[in-house]
Write a protein that holds these residues in place. Structure first.
Motif, short mmCIF file in Angstrom:
data_model
loop_
_atom_site.label_atom_id
_atom_site.label_comp_id
_atom_site.label_asym_id
_atom_site.label_seq_id
_atom_site.Cartn_x
_atom_site.Cartn_y
_atom_site.Cartn_z
N THR A 225 0.64 -1.33 -0.01
CA THR A 225 -0.06 0.02 -0.09
C THR A 225 0.97 1.21 0.04
O THR A 225 1.73 1.43 0.81
CB THR A 225 -0.83 0.04 1.17
OG1 THR A 225 -1.55 -1.24 1.47
CG2 THR A 225 -2.03 1.09 1.16
N THR A 226 0.39 1.99 -0.99
CA THR A 226 1.22 3.53 -1.02
C THR A 226 0.28 4.66 -1.17
O THR A 226 -0.90 4.29 -1.48
CB THR A 226 2.37 3.48 -1.81
OG1 THR A 226 3.36 4.71 -1.66
CG2 THR A 226 2.01 3.56 -3.16
N LEU A 227 0.72 5.65 -1.13
CA LEU A 227 -0.21 6.96 -1.33
C LEU A 227 0.00 7.39 -2.75
O LEU A 227 1.14 7.95 -3.29
CB LEU A 227 0.33 8.20 -0.43
CG LEU A 227 -0.52 9.06 -0.08
CD1 LEU A 227 -2.08 8.49 0.55
CD2 LEU A 227 0.06 10.13 0.87
N LEU A 228 -1.03 7.38 -3.74
CA LEU A 228 -1.11 8.14 -4.94
C LEU A 228 -2.16 9.43 -4.88
O LEU A 228 -2.58 9.58 -3.80
CB LEU A 228 -1.70 7.10 -5.86
CG LEU A 228 -1.08 5.78 -6.12
CD1 LEU A 228 -1.77 4.82 -7.10
CD2 LEU A 228 0.44 5.90 -6.35
N PHE A 229 -1.99 10.07 -5.94
CA PHE A 229 -2.70 11.36 -6.02
C PHE A 229 -3.51 11.28 -7.18
O PHE A 229 -3.35 10.92 -8.43
CB PHE A 229 -1.79 12.68 -6.00
CG PHE A 229 -0.86 12.46 -4.94
CD1 PHE A 229 -1.33 13.41 -3.79
CD2 PHE A 229 0.25 11.69 -4.75
CE1 PHE A 229 -0.54 13.49 -2.74
CE2 PHE A 229 1.00 12.09 -3.50
CZ PHE A 229 0.51 12.56 -2.60
N THR A 230 -4.70 11.99 -6.97
CA THR A 230 -5.66 12.22 -8.21
C THR A 230 -5.10 13.17 -9.29
O THR A 230 -4.29 13.85 -8.94
CB THR A 230 -7.03 12.45 -7.74
OG1 THR A 230 -7.00 13.76 -7.49
CG2 THR A 230 -7.78 11.27 -6.72
N ASN A 231 -5.85 13.43 -10.23
CA ASN A 231 -5.22 14.52 -11.00
C ASN A 231 -5.52 15.94 -10.61
O ASN A 231 -4.73 16.88 -10.96
CB ASN A 231 -6.16 14.36 -12.33
CG ASN A 231 -5.77 13.19 -13.33
OD1 ASN A 231 -4.59 12.68 -13.35
ND2 ASN A 231 -6.77 12.84 -14.20
N THR A 232 -6.30 16.09 -9.60
CA THR A 232 -6.48 17.27 -8.95
C THR A 232 -5.45 17.40 -7.70
O THR A 232 -5.69 18.30 -6.94
CB THR A 232 -8.13 17.46 -8.58
OG1 THR A 232 -8.29 16.53 -7.65
CG2 THR A 232 -8.99 17.50 -9.68
N GLY A 233 -4.70 16.54 -7.31
CA GLY A 233 -3.58 16.36 -6.38
C GLY A 233 -4.43 15.97 -4.84
O GLY A 233 -3.66 16.01 -4.04
N GLU A 234 -5.36 15.12 -4.88
CA GLU A 234 -6.06 14.73 -3.96
C GLU A 234 -5.35 13.15 -3.55
O GLU A 234 -5.38 12.44 -4.57
CB GLU A 234 -7.44 14.45 -3.95
CG GLU A 234 -8.08 13.79 -2.68
CD GLU A 234 -9.65 13.79 -2.88
OE1 GLU A 234 -10.28 13.19 -1.86
OE2 GLU A 234 -10.05 14.00 -3.86
N PRO A 235 -4.72 13.11 -2.07
CA PRO A 235 -4.26 11.81 -1.98
C PRO A 235 -5.02 10.71 -1.83
O PRO A 235 -6.14 10.92 -1.14
CB PRO A 235 -3.23 12.20 -0.60
CG PRO A 235 -4.03 13.41 0.03
CD PRO A 235 -4.65 14.10 -1.30
N TYR A 236 -4.61 9.38 -2.00
CA TYR A 236 -5.54 8.24 -1.71
C TYR A 236 -4.65 7.13 -1.62
O TYR A 236 -3.63 7.07 -2.33
CB TYR A 236 -6.76 8.15 -2.75
CG TYR A 236 -6.28 7.99 -4.07
CD1 TYR A 236 -6.08 6.49 -4.47
CD2 TYR A 236 -5.61 8.75 -4.90
CE1 TYR A 236 -5.70 6.12 -5.79
CE2 TYR A 236 -5.42 8.54 -6.36
CZ TYR A 236 -5.28 7.20 -6.76
OH TYR A 236 -5.03 6.95 -8.22
N PRO A 237 -5.05 6.09 -0.83
CA PRO A 237 -4.23 4.88 -0.80
C PRO A 237 -4.51 3.92 -1.90
O PRO A 237 -5.64 4.16 -2.24
CB PRO A 237 -4.46 4.37 0.65
CG PRO A 237 -5.76 4.87 1.11
CD PRO A 237 -5.92 6.20 0.13
N TYR A 238 -3.38 3.14 -2.20
CA TYR A 238 -3.89 2.28 -3.33
C TYR A 238 -2.77 1.02 -3.10
O TYR A 238 -1.78 1.21 -2.83
CB TYR A 238 -3.70 2.94 -4.53
CG TYR A 238 -3.94 2.24 -5.77
CD1 TYR A 238 -5.35 2.39 -6.21
CD2 TYR A 238 -3.14 1.59 -6.77
CE1 TYR A 238 -5.98 1.69 -7.11
CE2 TYR A 238 -3.71 1.12 -7.99
CZ TYR A 238 -5.12 1.07 -8.22
OH TYR A 238 -5.47 0.57 -9.19
N LEU A 239 -3.11 -0.14 -3.80
CA LEU A 239 -2.10 -1.13 -3.80
C LEU A 239 -1.40 -1.29 -4.99
O LEU A 239 -2.01 -1.20 -6.07
CB LEU A 239 -3.17 -2.43 -3.62
CG LEU A 239 -3.29 -3.14 -2.23
CD1 LEU A 239 -3.96 -4.47 -2.68
CD2 LEU A 239 -2.19 -3.60 -1.59
N VAL A 240 -0.13 -1.18 -4.92
CA VAL A 240 0.64 -1.42 -6.02
C VAL A 240 1.51 -2.62 -6.14
O VAL A 240 1.50 -3.26 -5.21
CB VAL A 240 1.62 -0.15 -6.09
CG1 VAL A 240 0.67 1.29 -6.25
CG2 VAL A 240 2.35 0.14 -4.83
#
Length: 340
Positions: A225-240
């Motif tokens: 799990t790490t932190l990614l960002f939407t196109n608008t810069g909003e952070p969200y956790p995601y499985l990579v």
């Protein structure tokens, strides 16, 4: 962080870049460069397999990523607990010391472990104290979200209370469902030969341990799990899906400027190497398509080269050349490497 919906987290992780040098008395005699070798790592299309790899010995160990839930540091005086974030696991502090109190999972501040391996990003945090008589737990009950299984289904919630035996220093984990059902206690071994010792909430401590001894591996291929960002810069956790370092013994750096074939040991020694656990990470593959719909493919960034100084102080260069096997199935990272 208050988690209202699983896809609407807002979490800020302060990453600590861990860099250091090998001891001055560690002199490594330069060797003739080795041959370029190609390795395929079998994670499978559902990414269920974790694999520990050594540049000297190849694949050292592999196993199913759901075979453990918690890992514990094995260094003297360090009892840090790490979640298995390959399963999208989270922890929440309750402020409660009475294990018999039923707990609710809604409205809690849920956190996951930072993928860089920094203790400042550790979700459970320091649950023990030390004084003149030794180490002891602070007694807090911690809620655990066990994440998701290979099919994306929730694995449920537990509450835990770590304990340290005041005489022996042995660690055990008191476990139950949030309402108190199915209470049990599991012993948590700490094997000093390993970077971490692991524990399964279902089956106790695996024998042999999931992770091989620290002196036998360099890289771990896994989801995390790490932190990614939407196109608008909003952070969200995601499985990579990526690569983590044996971060107490191995260092690495990314180079995107010099062609793989032209990189030699002299050039590698000019780079700033880091112990950061996710320095290789997941971005060596480029995503093509629409992530929201799931209609995506991956292309390896073959013009990126990672320089790695392994446990023995030897330099290696590596680059990823594919994420698919010969049948076109994803989940098979393929890379070239060479000892410099």
């Amino acid at each position: 962080m208050i988690r209202l919906k699983r896809n609407n987290f807002v979490l800020i992780i302060t990453s600590l870049l861990l860099t250091s040098c090998f001891r001055e008395d560690e002199v490594v005699v330069p060797q003739k460069p080795g041959d370029v070798e190609t390795v395929v790592i079998e994670m499978l299309p559902d990414y269920t397999i974790q694999t520990w790899f050594s540049f000297e010995h190849g694949i050292v160990s592999s196993g199913n990523r759901d075979s453990w839930d918690l890992a514990i540091e094995t260094q003297e005086g360090n009892y840090t607990l790490w979640l298995n974030t390959s399963l999208f696991m989270y922890a929440a502090h309750t402020g409660v010391a009475d294990f018999s109190v039923p707990l609710q999972t809604a409205g809690m501040e849920w956190k996951f472990d930072a993928s860089d391996g920094s203790e400042t990003g550790n979700a459970i945090g320091k649950w023990w104290t030390a004084d003149g008589s030794g180490f002891r737990e602070n007694g807090e009950v911690i809620l655990i979200d066990r994440g998701i299984d290979g099919e994306g289904m929730p694995r449920g919630y537990l509450k835990i209370q770590p304990r340290i035996d005041p005489q022996s220093g042995a660690v055990s984990i008191r476990i139950a469902r949030p309402d108190g059902a199915d209470e049990r206690v599991l012993d948590f071994p700490r094997d000093p030969a390993r970077r971490f010792s692991t524990l399964s909430f279902d089956n106790g401590a695996p024998d042999p341990q999931t992770e091989p001894p620290a002196g036998r591996w360099d890289l771990l291929f896994t989801t995390y799990t790490t932190l990614l960002f939407t196109n608008t810069g909003e952070p969200y956790p995601y499985l990579v899906n990526g690569v983590l370092l044996n971060d107490t013994l191995v260092m690495a750096a990314l180079d995107t400027l010099k062609p793989f074939a032209e990189i030699d040991r002299d050039y590698a020694e000019t780079l700033w190497l880091s112990h950061q656990r996710d320095i290789i990470g997941y971005e060596w593959k480029q995503i093509n398509g629409d992530v929201t719909s799931g209609d995506i493919t991956y292309t390896a960034q073959s013009d990126w080269t990672y320089l790695v100084r392994n446990r023995e102080g030897l330099f290696y260069k590596m680059r990823f050349i594919d994420f698919y096997n010969n049948q076109g199935k994803k989940g098979y990272p393929t890379f070239e490497f060479q000892r410099l």
